[in-house]
Design a protein around this motif. Structure first.
Motif, PDB file in Angstrom:
ATOM      1  N   LEU A   1      14.832  -3.299  -6.457  1.00  0.00           N
ATOM      2  CA  LEU A   1      13.949  -4.551  -5.372  1.00  0.00           C
ATOM      3  C   LEU A   1      13.000  -4.701  -5.312  1.00  0.00           C
ATOM      4  O   LEU A   1      11.948  -5.297  -5.849  1.00  0.00           O
ATOM      5  CB  LEU A   1      15.172  -4.812  -4.200  1.00  0.00           C
ATOM      6  N   ILE A   2      12.269  -3.692  -4.967  1.00  0.00           N
ATOM      7  CA  ILE A   2      10.713  -3.328  -5.065  1.00  0.00           C
ATOM      8  C   ILE A   2      10.436  -2.771  -6.538  1.00  0.00           C
ATOM      9  O   ILE A   2       8.905  -4.135  -6.959  1.00  0.00           O
ATOM     10  CB  ILE A   2      10.387  -1.922  -4.955  1.00  0.00           C
ATOM     11  N   TRP A   3      10.041  -2.475  -7.768  1.00  0.00           N
ATOM     12  CA  TRP A   3      10.001  -2.691  -8.953  1.00  0.00           C
ATOM     13  C   TRP A   3       9.808  -4.816  -9.289  1.00  0.00           C
ATOM     14  O   TRP A   3       9.255  -4.985 -10.200  1.00  0.00           O
ATOM     15  CB  TRP A   3      10.679  -2.493  -9.992  1.00  0.00           C
ATOM     16  N   SER A   4      11.380  -5.418  -8.811  1.00  0.00           N
ATOM     17  CA  SER A   4      11.382  -6.961  -8.978  1.00  0.00           C
ATOM     18  C   SER A   4      10.480  -7.449  -8.965  1.00  0.00           C
ATOM     19  O   SER A   4       9.671  -8.290  -8.709  1.00  0.00           O
ATOM     20  CB  SER A   4      13.112  -6.951  -8.771  1.00  0.00           C
ATOM     21  N   ALA A   5      10.567  -7.018  -7.225  1.00  0.00           N
ATOM     22  CA  ALA A   5       9.366  -7.944  -6.149  1.00  0.00           C
ATOM     23  C   ALA A   5       7.692  -7.850  -6.637  1.00  0.00           C
ATOM     24  O   ALA A   5       6.849  -8.227  -7.013  1.00  0.00           O
ATOM     25  CB  ALA A   5       8.766  -7.470  -5.272  1.00  0.00           C
ATOM     26  N   LEU A   6       7.748  -6.684  -7.550  1.00  0.00           N
ATOM     27  CA  LEU A   6       6.162  -6.259  -8.146  1.00  0.00           C
ATOM     28  C   LEU A   6       6.146  -6.688  -9.130  1.00  0.00           C
ATOM     29  O   LEU A   6       5.163  -7.226  -9.700  1.00  0.00           O
ATOM     30  CB  LEU A   6       6.190  -4.783  -8.589  1.00  0.00           C
ATOM     31  N   TRP A   7       7.347  -7.131 -10.289  1.00  0.00           N
ATOM     32  CA  TRP A   7       6.812  -7.727 -11.349  1.00  0.00           C
ATOM     33  C   TRP A   7       6.675  -9.433 -11.498  1.00  0.00           C
ATOM     34  O   TRP A   7       6.002  -9.963 -11.572  1.00  0.00           O
ATOM     35  CB  TRP A   7       8.321  -7.603 -12.379  1.00  0.00           C
TER      36      TRP A   7
ATOM     37  N   ALA B   1       1.149  -1.000   0.022  1.00  0.00           N
ATOM     38  CA  ALA B   1       0.326  -0.107   0.236  1.00  0.00           C
ATOM     39  C   ALA B   1       0.810   1.469  -0.202  1.00  0.00           C
ATOM     40  O   ALA B   1       0.803   2.041  -0.724  1.00  0.00           O
ATOM     41  CB  ALA B   1      -0.839   0.039   1.499  1.00  0.00           C
ATOM     42  N   THR B   2       1.860   1.358   0.670  1.00  0.00           N
ATOM     43  CA  THR B   2       2.970   2.346   0.448  1.00  0.00           C
ATOM     44  C   THR B   2       3.213   2.706  -0.286  1.00  0.00           C
ATOM     45  O   THR B   2       3.248   3.564  -1.019  1.00  0.00           O
ATOM     46  CB  THR B   2       3.609   2.312   1.432  1.00  0.00           C
ATOM     47  N   VAL B   3       3.978   1.806  -0.899  1.00  0.00           N
ATOM     48  CA  VAL B   3       4.306   1.334  -2.071  1.00  0.00           C
ATOM     49  C   VAL B   3       3.915   2.395  -3.701  1.00  0.00           C
ATOM     50  O   VAL B   3       3.520   2.695  -4.160  1.00  0.00           O
ATOM     51  CB  VAL B   3       5.247   0.173  -3.337  1.00  0.00           C
ATOM     52  N   GLU B   4       2.073   1.829  -3.690  1.00  0.00           N
ATOM     53  CA  GLU B   4       0.970   2.413  -4.629  1.00  0.00           C
ATOM     54  C   GLU B   4       1.377   3.786  -4.483  1.00  0.00           C
ATOM     55  O   GLU B   4       0.192   4.163  -5.479  1.00  0.00           O
ATOM     56  CB  GLU B   4      -0.315   1.518  -3.924  1.00  0.00           C
ATOM     57  N   ARG B   5       1.688   4.579  -3.174  1.00  0.00           N
ATOM     58  CA  ARG B   5       0.988   5.440  -2.663  1.00  0.00           C
ATOM     59  C   ARG B   5       2.652   6.319  -3.125  1.00  0.00           C
ATOM     60  O   ARG B   5       2.260   7.726  -3.726  1.00  0.00           O
ATOM     61  CB  ARG B   5       0.080   5.700  -2.032  1.00  0.00           C
ATOM     62  N   SER B   6       3.557   5.724  -2.813  1.00  0.00           N
ATOM     63  CA  SER B   6       4.673   6.594  -2.912  1.00  0.00           C
ATOM     64  C   SER B   6       6.551   5.884  -2.963  1.00  0.00           C
ATOM     65  O   SER B   6       6.883   5.906  -2.966  1.00  0.00           O
ATOM     66  CB  SER B   6       4.811   6.736  -1.406  1.00  0.00           C
TER      67      SER B   6
END
Length: 825
Positions: free
Chosen positions: A545-551, A528-533
């Motif tokens: 690493l976040i982009w990788s986790a999302l993909w 939820a934090t990532v989706e906002r920020s």
């Protein structure tokens, strides 16, 4: 030819019975400019000891004229792949006079005719086993020997090989160049290049050692060759490896040649490294492209030690060179060049390749079971390169950096000019670290698959448990509103569930710092934090690493594809790291066209194109981001024609391009292909563009664009060409296949599905493995059912293992598409 394949067992028996002393290889390339001349004279003189009366040399060529054994001419026993020689003594000299065949597939001795100036260029590419297309040899990596190459070629040509020229005789029409003998090397890393190459020279000195440096490319590309930048990276790399390996560069010179129609990124031939011409940028290039090129230069340079000086016994241990080179390329980039963020690209892009490969049913351990050459050819994959490099990164942390390099130095000194296996390396790395690496090797090198890490309350949960050293990053908003690291907790985990005490934080990032090899999931609050920020995360490695986790979550059907695309649309415009931006744009395009059901796919194709179009026009003029968005726009416009009129107006000069955007030939062709695929460009339009860019790249792009037109007759012609036109080069075949598939027009190409499965065996039997692989992968039907491929696999259980592997992998990709679409629907 059934005997063209070589097995591990038979080559092991041959090397046990035969010891090679040296080769002399004479190639007559004087007639290479005559495109009607299919072959060239090749003479091999090989001296060897033998404990058997008969053996064989490997050769794939047009003919064998004569064979002499110890001064006596003998009958030629040649089946098109193996040349049997008998009457052997304890010590032997065999002379083979034969005719090799110029290649158009990038295998063996490739011949290229430059359409710009009519010049002919030659270069060799052998890995894993195509030296036998140029000269008769014992084609296996553990039969090392010195090689003396003698090349006859037209006067005025650059003629280069692994070593400097010792003697050059020139009569004004032809030159005969004899090179100094090499140190002992394997057949697959010998090399020759010849043609009117443009050459730039420099040198590198360390202590008393001075190494001549050369950079070569075609004359028609000379204006684009940024030799000074290439030399800078080369010298930085040589400094780095000289310091860390403590073994002097052994190969005498360091030439790097950029060659056309190349099947690889590069190849580590000692003293003559070959690269794809894609690294000679004809137009604007992003920082990610320059970083990627630097990484490749350093990867190949690491091979001068890992792979060339010390070589694996057989292809099971291919990782001994490729994993190390991949790791060392990134490490040297970070520590020796301006590309200090190279671990970001490694974490997000190289490891993505490994994650994809490791989830296929054909995945394999890093130390693989390679029974034959066909299997070896297909193991140059994300496991051998990127997973292996990821594991080595972890190994360095496990044994200690100083201890790691101490072991590596001992490994080079102990095994210089020899061949090794996993056990040899572990012996050296264990000596100073004090750690028994047998358990580590079993867990990471000799098993397949990966763990997925999640936070479940106060525990870290991992699937497929392995020992991990990892960190959890706790990120919080600072006074400026950015998400910055507040605390990092490092720990070892082994079991399926490991308790961990973590303070609350808006973002809790598993594997912070990218210490281990695993997929990670974001917990609900962090997501939820990532989706906002997401754009407020300041550290590029953390963002990667976040982009990788999302993909990975989107690919696995655990994150709604629409949510991923929304984040890509909202946050990619603010992404400042070009490697991350390029990856996100590519992944978003793939998600739209593979992971959405039809109705959602059509809607998102339009929305994604609008987003790319808008961001292209709002990007900083002349920036790398602007160029990346322009390329993404071209890709999106291939599937949706709503901006076709705008794009056409820009290409024809009726409307100015966005300020600062370099409308170079490659970008123009990408946009013309988009227009062609959406029926907004005619053959006349594409012919007019070719007239402005009648180069090798232009002709390839022209083929692609012509085949992209959404017309049944065009698709029929492209299909027939891909399957039946054996004169197509490797690049031209790719262009035809890409054009055939452009725009995802299943309404036009589904009719060929049945024929695809009907001809698979014939393609595999009649084409080289490189060309066959392109056809099998490129034309695989991306339909809505697994039944046709399952039926083929059931009916062809006896098909060659390498062919079945390709089909099984394509089936798995399709199955994932269908599975994720079902979740999205």
């Amino acid at each position: 030819m059934p005997t063209a394949n070589l097995t591990r067992s038979e080559t092991a028996a041959r090397s046990a019975a035969v010891t090679v002393h040296d080769y002399r290889v004479e190639l007559d390339l004087s007639g290479a400019r005559d495109q009607d001349r299919a072959g060239f004279a090749t003479t091999t003189t090989v001296a060897f000891d033998a404990t058997i009366a008969r053996t064989w040399l490997d050769f794939l060529g047009l003919s064998v004229e004569s064979v002499t054994v110890n001064g006596q001419q003998v009958d030629v026993e040649y089946d098109g792949a193996r040349l049997t020689v008998g009457g052997l003594s304890a010590t032997n000299v065999v002379v083979v006079r034969a005719t090799g065949e110029y290649s158009r597939s990038g295998e063996g001795l490739h011949r290229f005719l430059d359409p710009v100036d009519g010049a002919t260029y030659l270069y060799t590419q052998y890995e894993p086993a195509d030296a036998r297309r140029v000269f008769a040899c014992f084609e296996q990596p553990d039969m090392k020997a010195p090689f003396t190459f003698v090349v006859t070629a037209p006067s005025g040509w650059e003629v280069v090989s692994n070593r400097p020229a010792a003697v050059i005789e020139d009569d004004g029409a032809h030159q005969r160049v004899e090179f100094f003998p090499t140190l002992p090397i394997s057949t697959y890393i010998t090399a020759v290049a010849a043609g009117p190459y443009h050459r730039v020279e420099s040198s590198w000195t360390r202590g008393e050692l001075t190494i001549p440096l050369g950079v070569l490319c075609r004359v028609s590309l000379a204006g684009y060759l940024d030799a000074d930048t290439l030399f800078d990276v080369t010298k930085q790399g040589l400094d780095f490896f000289a310091e860390h390996f403590d073994y002097p560069y052994p190969w005498g010179k360091y030439d790097q040649v950029f060659v056309p129609e190349y099947n690889l990124g590069a190849m580590e031939n000692p003293g003559l490294v070959t690269f794809t011409e894609a690294y000679v940028f004809r137009g604007a290039a992003t920082a990610a492209q320059y970083e990627g090129r630097a990484n490749t230069i350093l990867h190949e340079m690491a091979h001068m030690w890992f792979g060339d000086l010390v070589t694996m016994v057989w292809w099971d241990d291919l990782w001994l060179k490729e994993s190390f080179a991949d790791f060392m390329g990134a490490l040297a980039s970070v520590e020796a060049t301006e590309w200090t963020d190279a671990w970001v690209a490694f974490a997000n892009r190289r490891k993505a390749w490994a994650y994809l490969q490791d989830q296929l049913p054909t995945t394999h351990p890093i130390v693989a079971d390679i029974p034959d050459l066909e299997a070896a050819k297909l193991n140059f994959d994300g496991i051998t390169y990127a997973k292996g490099a990821s594991v080595l990164k972890q190994l360095v942390a496990y044994v200690g950096r100083d201890e790691f390099f101490t072991g590596v130095r001992r490994y080079f000194r102990t095994h210089a000019f020899g061949n090794t296996t996993l056990a040899d390396l572990l012996t050296e790395l264990s000596a100073d670290s004090g750690r028994d690496l047998a358990g580590w090797a079993q867990a990471w090198l000799q098993t397949s698959g990966m763990s997925t890490l999640t936070l479940d309350g106060g525990e870290i949960v991992q699937t497929d448990p392995r020992p991990h050293r990892l960190a959890v990053g706790l990120y919080d908003f600072d006074a400026a509103g950015d998400l910055a690291l507040r605390e990092r907790v490092e720990l070892d985990i082994v079991e399926e569930r490991t308790p961990v005490a973590l303070a609350p934080a808006p973002l809790r990032l598993l594997n912070d710092g990218d210490l281990t090899y695993a997929k990670v999931r974001l917990d609900a609050d962090s997501l939820a934090t990532v989706e906002r920020s997401l754009d407020r995360v300041t550290d590029p490695l953390a963002r990667g690493l976040i982009w990788s986790a999302l993909w990975n979550a989107a690919r696995d059907g655990e994150l709604e594809v629409g949510r991923y695309l929304t984040m890509a649309r909202d946050f990619a415009p603010a992404e400042t790291n070009m490697a991350l931006l390029t990856a996100v744009l590519s992944n978003a395009s793939f998600a739209v066209n593979h992971y959405l059901p039809a109705a959602e796919r059509d809607r998102w194709r339009g929305e994604w194109l609008e987003s790319c179009w808008a961001t292209l026009h709002s990007s900083e003029p002349g920036s790398g981001a602007q160029l990346a968005w322009a390329r993404a726009t071209a890709t999106a416009a291939t599937f949706d024609g709503r901006h076709a009129a705008d794009i056409r107006s820009i290409l024809l000069g009726d409307t100015p391009a966005p300020q600062g955007l370099p409308l170079d030939p490659d970008l123009r062709w990408a946009l013309w292909t988009a227009l062609a695929a959406t029926d907004a460009a005619t053959a006349a339009d594409l012919n007019a563009e070719l007239a402005q860019d009648d180069t090798a790249s232009g002709r390839t792009a022209h083929r692609r664009a012509l085949a992209a037109r959404p017309d049944a007759e065009v698709k029929a012609a492209a299909w027939a060409s891909a399957l039946g036109d054996t004169t197509l080069t490797n690049d031209h075949l790719d262009a035809v296949i890409t054009g055939f598939r452009a725009g995802g027009r299943r309404d036009l190409i589904a009719r060929y599905d049945d024929e695809y499965f009907a001809v698979l065996r014939t393609v595999w039997e009649q084409r080289s493995i490189e060309i066959a692989r392109r056809i099998v992968d490129g034309l695989f039907p991306a339909g809505d059912s697994l039944e046709p491929v399952d039926a083929w696999l059931a009916d062809h259980a006896d098909a060659p293992g390498a062919l079945r592997r390709l089909v099984i992998e394509q089936r798995d990709h399709l199955a994932r598409d269908l599975r994720v679409r079902a979740v999205a629907g």
